[in-house]
Design a protein around this motif. Structure first.
Motif, PDB file in Angstrom:
ATOM      1  N   THR A  77       1.348  -2.440  21.046  1.00 54.27           N
ATOM      2  CA  THR A  77       1.468  -1.397  20.270  1.00 54.27           C
ATOM      3  C   THR A  77       0.626  -1.374  19.019  1.00 54.27           C
ATOM      4  N   GLN A  78       0.293  -0.296  18.422  1.00 49.83           N
ATOM      5  CA  GLN A  78      -0.429  -0.098  17.351  1.00 49.83           C
ATOM      6  C   GLN A  78       0.484  -0.831  15.985  1.00 49.83           C
ATOM      7  N   PRO A  79      -0.374  -1.443  15.163  1.00 52.87           N
ATOM      8  CA  PRO A  79       0.541  -2.378  14.227  1.00 52.87           C
ATOM      9  C   PRO A  79       0.521  -0.993  13.143  1.00 52.87           C
ATOM     10  N   GLN A  80       1.836  -0.793  12.397  1.00 52.82           N
ATOM     11  CA  GLN A  80       1.922   0.120  11.334  1.00 52.82           C
ATOM     12  C   GLN A  80       1.727  -0.574  10.041  1.00 52.82           C
ATOM     13  N   ALA A  81       0.831  -0.024   9.139  1.00 50.55           N
ATOM     14  CA  ALA A  81       0.611  -0.834   7.760  1.00 50.55           C
ATOM     15  C   ALA A  81       1.392  -0.069   6.525  1.00 50.55           C
ATOM     16  N   GLY A  82       2.113   1.008   7.029  1.00 55.15           N
ATOM     17  CA  GLY A  82       2.683   1.778   5.901  1.00 55.15           C
ATOM     18  C   GLY A  82       1.572   3.047   5.682  1.00 55.15           C
ATOM     19  N   SER A  83       2.010   3.605   4.527  1.00 53.77           N
ATOM     20  CA  SER A  83       1.268   4.686   4.251  1.00 53.77           C
ATOM     21  C   SER A  83       0.688   4.540   2.582  1.00 53.77           C
ATOM     22  N   ASP A  84      -0.432   5.056   2.430  1.00 60.69           N
ATOM     23  CA  ASP A  84      -0.965   5.013   0.965  1.00 60.69           C
ATOM     24  C   ASP A  84       0.113   5.618  -0.086  1.00 60.69           C
ATOM     25  N   ARG A  85      -0.116   4.833  -1.052  1.00 60.17           N
ATOM     26  CA  ARG A  85       0.773   5.327  -2.445  1.00 60.17           C
ATOM     27  C   ARG A  85       0.093   4.822  -3.522  1.00 60.17           C
ATOM     28  N   ALA A  86       0.239   5.701  -4.743  1.00 59.71           N
ATOM     29  CA  ALA A  86       0.031   5.336  -5.990  1.00 59.71           C
ATOM     30  C   ALA A  86       1.049   4.493  -6.974  1.00 59.71           C
ATOM     31  N   LEU A  87       0.867   3.993  -7.677  1.00 60.67           N
ATOM     32  CA  LEU A  87       1.951   3.172  -8.228  1.00 60.67           C
ATOM     33  C   LEU A  87       1.534   3.058  -9.729  1.00 60.67           C
ATOM     34  N   ASP A  88       2.606   3.630 -10.888  1.00 60.95           N
ATOM     35  CA  ASP A  88       2.122   3.513 -12.157  1.00 60.95           C
ATOM     36  C   ASP A  88       3.157   2.728 -12.742  1.00 60.95           C
ATOM     37  N   ILE A  89       2.652   1.458 -13.404  1.00 65.55           N
ATOM     38  CA  ILE A  89       3.736   0.519 -13.828  1.00 65.55           C
ATOM     39  C   ILE A  89       3.307  -0.128 -15.290  1.00 65.55           C
ATOM     40  N   CYS A  90       4.478  -0.520 -15.925  1.00 68.32           N
ATOM     41  CA  CYS A  90       4.139  -1.049 -17.226  1.00 68.32           C
ATOM     42  C   CYS A  90       4.038  -2.685 -17.074  1.00 68.32           C
ATOM     43  N   ALA A 141      -5.785  -6.071  20.183  1.00 66.52           N
ATOM     44  CA  ALA A 141      -6.300  -5.119  21.239  1.00 66.52           C
ATOM     45  C   ALA A 141      -6.298  -3.697  20.538  1.00 66.52           C
ATOM     46  N   CYS A 142      -5.422  -3.345  19.650  1.00 64.16           N
ATOM     47  CA  CYS A 142      -5.731  -2.041  19.172  1.00 64.16           C
ATOM     48  C   CYS A 142      -6.408  -2.287  17.735  1.00 64.16           C
ATOM     49  N   PRO A 143      -6.867  -0.926  17.287  1.00 65.99           N
ATOM     50  CA  PRO A 143      -7.477  -0.998  15.832  1.00 65.99           C
ATOM     51  C   PRO A 143      -6.713  -1.554  14.862  1.00 65.99           C
ATOM     52  N   ASP A 144      -7.516  -2.324  13.759  1.00 67.27           N
ATOM     53  CA  ASP A 144      -6.768  -2.752  12.679  1.00 67.27           C
ATOM     54  C   ASP A 144      -6.146  -1.601  11.876  1.00 67.27           C
ATOM     55  N   ALA A 145      -4.871  -1.838  11.271  1.00 66.44           N
ATOM     56  CA  ALA A 145      -4.078  -0.997  10.459  1.00 66.44           C
ATOM     57  C   ALA A 145      -4.177  -1.476   8.890  1.00 66.44           C
ATOM     58  N   SER A 146      -4.333  -0.359   8.084  1.00 66.70           N
ATOM     59  CA  SER A 146      -4.409  -0.635   6.629  1.00 66.70           C
ATOM     60  C   SER A 146      -3.901   0.594   5.866  1.00 66.70           C
ATOM     61  N   ALA A 147      -3.375   0.235   4.761  1.00 64.98           N
ATOM     62  CA  ALA A 147      -2.831   1.187   3.728  1.00 64.98           C
ATOM     63  C   ALA A 147      -3.042   0.828   2.439  1.00 64.98           C
ATOM     64  N   ASP A 148      -3.393   1.567   1.370  1.00 64.79           N
ATOM     65  CA  ASP A 148      -3.908   1.315   0.195  1.00 64.79           C
ATOM     66  C   ASP A 148      -2.817   1.547  -0.801  1.00 64.79           C
ATOM     67  N   LEU A 149      -2.563   0.793  -1.764  1.00 62.00           N
ATOM     68  CA  LEU A 149      -1.783   0.754  -2.996  1.00 62.00           C
ATOM     69  C   LEU A 149      -2.649   1.024  -4.211  1.00 62.00           C
ATOM     70  N   ILE A 150      -2.447   2.116  -4.922  1.00 60.64           N
ATOM     71  CA  ILE A 150      -3.297   2.324  -6.192  1.00 60.64           C
ATOM     72  C   ILE A 150      -2.543   1.826  -7.197  1.00 60.64           C
ATOM     73  N   VAL A 151      -2.811   0.942  -8.199  1.00 60.53           N
ATOM     74  CA  VAL A 151      -2.060   0.140  -8.966  1.00 60.53           C
ATOM     75  C   VAL A 151      -2.829   0.760 -10.342  1.00 60.53           C
ATOM     76  N   SER A 152      -1.886   1.283 -11.292  1.00 63.87           N
ATOM     77  CA  SER A 152      -2.256   1.642 -12.606  1.00 63.87           C
ATOM     78  C   SER A 152      -1.260   1.172 -13.183  1.00 63.87           C
TER      79      SER A 152
END
Length: 186
Positions: A77-90, A141-152
């Motif tokens: 099965t294709q691995p699941q890396a989650g979904s992209d998100r933006a994160l604003d933190i102090c 055997a499947c394509p690599d999976a990736s997700a981006d977390l944009i941290v501000s």
């Protein structure tokens, strides 16, 4: 023999056997959820993940010995890396796990990267830097999976306010503060 098949790469089509001698035999697979077609074709998306034993049996009355041949097909099965998100933190927030901030439900076993360098999953806002953090899971055997977390990251701002010079009279009405930063609430 054994054949590795990526289920996600073959979702739209079927997988055909490379050879079948003699023609006209029958295919069986006890563990294939979707079964095997009369021509030996299998659909990786319906067969299911796992290693499956496919048996090809020659027609009775033909001059082949043995009358059966067996091969194993491994579907992953294709691995699941989650979904992209933006994160604003102090910058005063406590250390947290980057993976917990991704959307959806990422699989474990991946690694984190930022600007081409590996980074730990534990992120300390007090010492970390703003940027894009990529979670990567090798696909095998499947394509690599990736997700981006944009941290501000934002540094805390001390609220500042003052009143005009006094003294004030009880009959002088309301005196409003001069708010330099922050929000004033009574």
């Amino acid at each position: 023999g054994t054949v590795d098949i990526s289920g996600s790469l073959r979702l739209a089509g079927t997988i055909q056997p490379a050879d079948a001698m003699p023609s006209g035999g029958a295919y069986t697979c006890a563990t294939c959820a979707g079964g095997v077609g009369n021509d030996g074709s299998i659909d990786a998306s319906t067969v299911g993940a796992g290693t499956h034993m496919i048996v090809y049996s020659a027609q009775a009355g033909t001059c082949y010995a043995p009358m059966k041949d067996t091969t194993y097909v491994t579907i992953t099965t294709q691995p699941q890396a989650g979904s992209d998100r933006a994160l604003d933190i102090c910058t005063t927030q406590p250390v947290f796990q980057l993976i917990d901030s991704l959307g959806a439900a990422p699989d474990g076993g991946g690694s984190w990267w930022s600007a081409g360098n590996p980074v730990p999953d534990a992120f300390d806002p007090g010492t970390g830097v703003s940027g894009t953090y990529t979670y990567l899971i090798p696909g095998g055997a499947c394509p690599d999976a990736s997700a981006d977390l944009i941290v501000s990251l934002s540094a805390p701002i001390d609220p500042v306010f003052s009143y005009p010079p006094g003294p004030f009279c009880t009959t002088g009405g309301n005196v409003a503060p001069d708010v330099v930063s922050g929000t004033f609430a009574s």
